[in-house]
Design a protein around this motif. Structure first.
Motif, PDB file in Angstrom:
ATOM      1  N   MET A 230       0.788  -1.047  -0.019  1.00  0.00           N
ATOM      2  CA  MET A 230       0.001  -0.012   0.017  1.00  0.00           C
ATOM      3  C   MET A 230       0.853   1.084  -0.226  1.00  0.00           C
ATOM      4  N   ASN A 231       1.890   0.971   0.382  1.00  0.00           N
ATOM      5  CA  ASN A 231       3.228   2.290   0.217  1.00  0.00           C
ATOM      6  C   ASN A 231       4.139   1.983  -0.619  1.00  0.00           C
ATOM      7  N   GLY A 232       4.527   2.579  -1.657  1.00  0.00           N
ATOM      8  CA  GLY A 232       5.578   2.154  -2.588  1.00  0.00           C
ATOM      9  C   GLY A 232       5.151   1.074  -3.454  1.00  0.00           C
ATOM     10  N   PRO A 264     -14.453  12.813 -12.034  1.00  0.00           N
ATOM     11  CA  PRO A 264     -13.511  13.653 -13.250  1.00  0.00           C
ATOM     12  C   PRO A 264     -14.463  14.136 -14.129  1.00  0.00           C
ATOM     13  N   THR A 265     -14.275  15.440 -14.527  1.00  0.00           N
ATOM     14  CA  THR A 265     -15.100  16.174 -15.582  1.00  0.00           C
ATOM     15  C   THR A 265     -14.010  16.570 -16.641  1.00  0.00           C
ATOM     16  N   GLU A 266     -12.760  16.225 -16.409  1.00  0.00           N
ATOM     17  CA  GLU A 266     -11.969  16.630 -17.578  1.00  0.00           C
ATOM     18  C   GLU A 266     -10.967  15.275 -17.730  1.00  0.00           C
ATOM     19  N   PRO A 267     -10.501  15.080 -18.981  1.00  0.00           N
ATOM     20  CA  PRO A 267      -9.628  13.833 -19.285  1.00  0.00           C
ATOM     21  C   PRO A 267      -8.578  13.682 -18.025  1.00  0.00           C
ATOM     22  N   PHE A 268      -8.008  14.742 -17.593  1.00  0.00           N
ATOM     23  CA  PHE A 268      -6.816  14.736 -16.723  1.00  0.00           C
ATOM     24  C   PHE A 268      -6.882  16.107 -15.658  1.00  0.00           C
ATOM     25  N   PRO A 269      -6.149  16.128 -14.693  1.00  0.00           N
ATOM     26  CA  PRO A 269      -5.417  15.159 -13.901  1.00  0.00           C
ATOM     27  C   PRO A 269      -6.391  14.160 -13.134  1.00  0.00           C
ATOM     28  N   LEU A 270      -6.186  12.822 -13.104  1.00  0.00           N
ATOM     29  CA  LEU A 270      -6.580  12.012 -12.495  1.00  0.00           C
ATOM     30  C   LEU A 270      -5.742  11.294 -11.217  1.00  0.00           C
ATOM     31  N   CYS A 271      -6.497  10.769 -10.500  1.00  0.00           N
ATOM     32  CA  CYS A 271      -5.675  10.552  -9.128  1.00  0.00           C
ATOM     33  C   CYS A 271      -5.247   9.210  -8.875  1.00  0.00           C
ATOM     34  N   SER A 272      -4.159   8.942  -8.560  1.00  0.00           N
ATOM     35  CA  SER A 272      -3.624   7.954  -7.910  1.00  0.00           C
ATOM     36  C   SER A 272      -2.683   8.116  -6.861  1.00  0.00           C
ATOM     37  N   LYS A 273      -2.648   6.795  -5.928  1.00  0.00           N
ATOM     38  CA  LYS A 273      -2.260   7.147  -4.411  1.00  0.00           C
ATOM     39  C   LYS A 273      -1.192   6.371  -4.294  1.00  0.00           C
ATOM     40  N   GLY A 274      -0.358   6.509  -3.210  1.00  0.00           N
ATOM     41  CA  GLY A 274       0.614   5.753  -2.239  1.00  0.00           C
ATOM     42  C   GLY A 274       1.827   5.542  -2.731  1.00  0.00           C
ATOM     43  N   GLY A 275       2.417   6.374  -3.712  1.00  0.00           N
ATOM     44  CA  GLY A 275       4.009   6.316  -3.991  1.00  0.00           C
ATOM     45  C   GLY A 275       4.376   4.915  -4.957  1.00  0.00           C
ATOM     46  N   SER A 276       5.830   4.945  -5.283  1.00  0.00           N
ATOM     47  CA  SER A 276       6.086   3.837  -6.220  1.00  0.00           C
ATOM     48  C   SER A 276       7.486   3.484  -5.624  1.00  0.00           C
ATOM     49  N   TRP A 277       8.156   2.395  -6.579  1.00  0.00           N
ATOM     50  CA  TRP A 277       9.604   2.225  -6.329  1.00  0.00           C
ATOM     51  C   TRP A 277      10.508   3.158  -6.483  1.00  0.00           C
ATOM     52  N   ASP A 278      10.063   4.370  -7.568  1.00  0.00           N
ATOM     53  CA  ASP A 278      10.945   5.321  -7.675  1.00  0.00           C
ATOM     54  C   ASP A 278      10.649   6.515  -6.986  1.00  0.00           C
ATOM     55  N   ALA A 281      10.602   8.392   0.648  1.00  0.00           N
ATOM     56  CA  ALA A 281       9.525   7.881   1.577  1.00  0.00           C
ATOM     57  C   ALA A 281       8.268   8.960   1.877  1.00  0.00           C
ATOM     58  N   GLU A 282       8.668  10.286   1.697  1.00  0.00           N
ATOM     59  CA  GLU A 282       7.764  11.216   1.554  1.00  0.00           C
ATOM     60  C   GLU A 282       6.550  11.253   0.691  1.00  0.00           C
ATOM     61  N   ASN A 283       6.847  10.640  -0.267  1.00  0.00           N
ATOM     62  CA  ASN A 283       5.739  10.432  -1.635  1.00  0.00           C
ATOM     63  C   ASN A 283       5.218   9.036  -1.413  1.00  0.00           C
ATOM     64  N   SER A 288      -0.337  10.738   0.129  1.00  0.00           N
ATOM     65  CA  SER A 288       0.258  11.130  -1.086  1.00  0.00           C
ATOM     66  C   SER A 288      -0.448  10.844  -2.226  1.00  0.00           C
ATOM     67  N   LYS A 289      -0.287  11.565  -3.177  1.00  0.00           N
ATOM     68  CA  LYS A 289      -1.240  11.124  -4.465  1.00  0.00           C
ATOM     69  C   LYS A 289      -0.453  11.862  -5.864  1.00  0.00           C
ATOM     70  N   LEU A 290      -0.592  11.354  -6.869  1.00  0.00           N
ATOM     71  CA  LEU A 290      -0.108  11.843  -8.117  1.00  0.00           C
ATOM     72  C   LEU A 290      -1.358  12.137  -9.022  1.00  0.00           C
ATOM     73  N   GLY A 291      -1.235  13.182  -9.826  1.00  0.00           N
ATOM     74  CA  GLY A 291      -2.170  13.679 -10.771  1.00  0.00           C
ATOM     75  C   GLY A 291      -1.548  13.264 -12.143  1.00  0.00           C
ATOM     76  N   SER A 292      -2.440  12.642 -12.911  1.00  0.00           N
ATOM     77  CA  SER A 292      -2.130  12.185 -14.471  1.00  0.00           C
ATOM     78  C   SER A 292      -1.933  13.289 -15.265  1.00  0.00           C
ATOM     79  N   HIS A 293      -1.469  13.327 -16.451  1.00  0.00           N
ATOM     80  CA  HIS A 293      -1.308  14.494 -17.628  1.00  0.00           C
ATOM     81  C   HIS A 293      -1.195  13.892 -18.830  1.00  0.00           C
ATOM     82  N   ASP A 294      -2.300  13.867 -19.353  1.00  0.00           N
ATOM     83  CA  ASP A 294      -2.356  13.148 -20.794  1.00  0.00           C
ATOM     84  C   ASP A 294      -1.553  13.481 -21.709  1.00  0.00           C
TER      85      ASP A 294
END
Length: 377
Positions: A230-232, A264-278, A281-283, A288-294
């Motif tokens: 759930m983290n990373g 969502p009412t627009e194609p982006f930004p859409l939300c993803s959560k929890g950070g990744s291997w890249d 720790a803060e992210n 933590s959340k990341l917004g997409s950008h088509d």
């Protein structure tokens, strides 16, 4: 009358308990060991199913109901979360490639002239893109069957959840942002389910311990609810649009999950959560959340319109998803927004690509496995 009423109450309780015992993931009796969530008429327990028509399993664990405070300060609001089951790990390539394989299977069904999609049954149909033209980017960090599947769009993840729902007869979907945070926190109020950030290496693949590559799912410790990564590892899609600020309309209120979702009412930004291997720790915090950008994430897509199913650029190589199954099912008509909702421009893109033969639309229901078998024989 009192005796009759008592008998009626006892009968209703017996019916309720029997129904609970017949529901996937619900035990009539309290388990002697392992995680469970007590509910009226029984206990939610972990379960595993083999996806009908596929050679993969889906493992789900129960998450209790409760509340989750979203945001901070005066703008914070509280979300009432009902119990649900959540996928134990992120969706893997073994699982997602079964969904990708539906393109050829549905094209054969379409060619045989059976199970046509009509206005009356379109509610049971999903879209599948043609096979990847250039898979090297999608599999840049590996395609081990036990690695998390990545680079699919939020829409494609929603269609996957609709396929799983159709062939199993149960309702699976992406979690909302509030549901995801509630599950990731594992009952803790801090930024990590494990408390001290110094412990993050035991629970998460993140930039300091991932050796520059994505790992297999489930290799670190799970949180209190039995959920891994759930983290990373990879960011995970949720239903919501990405927002920088807490919605003013929700500030100070207590709302349901449905009321809290930022559709969502627009194609982006859409939300993803929890950070990744890249990520550091803060992210990888629960919040933590990341917004997409088509425009950026599809920059090298040669198609027009751009694919509504796949991304072609970093950081989508670090974005996947997992499913939940709510305890309380909704009418199918209400589930359409959880499976098919798209901004108007993306609806046009899907329609255009289907019309150009760059995808297929096919019915996904409990009869699909037998239909696939018939066209393959």
């Amino acid at each position: 009358m009192r005796i009759a009423s008592a008998c009626l109450v006892a009968l209703l309780m017996a019916v309720s308990t029997a129904a609970a015992a017949d529901t996937l993931g619900i035990s009539k009796t309290k388990p002697a060991e392992g995680p469970f969530v007590e509910i009226d008429g029984g206990f939610m327990v972990p379960y595993e199913i083999t996806v009908p028509g596929a050679e993969v399993k889906l493992s789900m664990v129960p998450v209790p109901g409760g509340t989750r405070v979203m945001g901070e300060g005066d703008s914070a609001y509280t979300v009432k979360v009902e119990p649900f089951w959540m996928q134990k790990t992120e969706t893997t390539w073994a699982q997602y490639k079964e969904f990708m394989a539906l393109y050829d299977q549905l094209k054969k069904i379409e060619g045989a002239g059976v199970r046509p999609v009509t206005d009356d049954n379109k509610v049971d149909a999903v879209t599948i893109p043609t096979p990847l033209y250039e898979p090297s980017f999608t599999f840049e960090n590996g395609e081990d069957p036990q690695q998390a599947a990545v680079t699919m769009t939020q829409y494609s993840a929603m269609q996957y959840s609709k396929w799983i729902s159709g062939v199993t007869g149960d309702q699976y979907r992406l979690p909302s942002e509030a549901e995801w945070e509630f599950a990731a926190a594992g009952g803790e109020k801090g930024p990590y389910s494990f408390g001290d950030v110094d412990k993050i290496g035991d629970y998460a693949w993140y930039v300091d311990n991932a050796d520059g590559a994505q790992a297999k799912v489930g290799e670190k410790k799970p949180n209190q609810y039995g959920l891994y990564d759930m983290n990373g590892n990879v960011w995970e899609w949720v239903l919501d649009a990405y927002t920088e600020e807490t919605p003013e309309a929700l500030a100070g209120k207590t709302v349901t999950v449905a009321e809290a979702i930022q559709w969502p009412t627009e194609p982006f930004p859409l939300c993803s959560k929890g950070g990744s291997w890249d990520d550091d720790a803060e992210n990888c915090k629960v919040t933590s959340k990341l917004g997409s950008h088509d425009d950026d994430w599809k920059a090298s897509d040669p198609n027009f319109p751009l694919s509504p199913w796949w991304f072609t650029e970093y950081p989508s190589t670090c974005v996947g998803f997992r499913l939940i199954r709510p305890l309380t099912e909704l009418p199918k008509t209400e589930m359409r927004k959880y499976w098919d909702s798209l901004p108007e421009s993306l609806q046009f893109d899907v329609t255009d690509r289907l019309g150009g033969g760059r995808g297929v639309l096919g019915l996904v229901d409990e009869k699909l496995p037998e239909a696939i078998k018939q066209v393959q024989d």
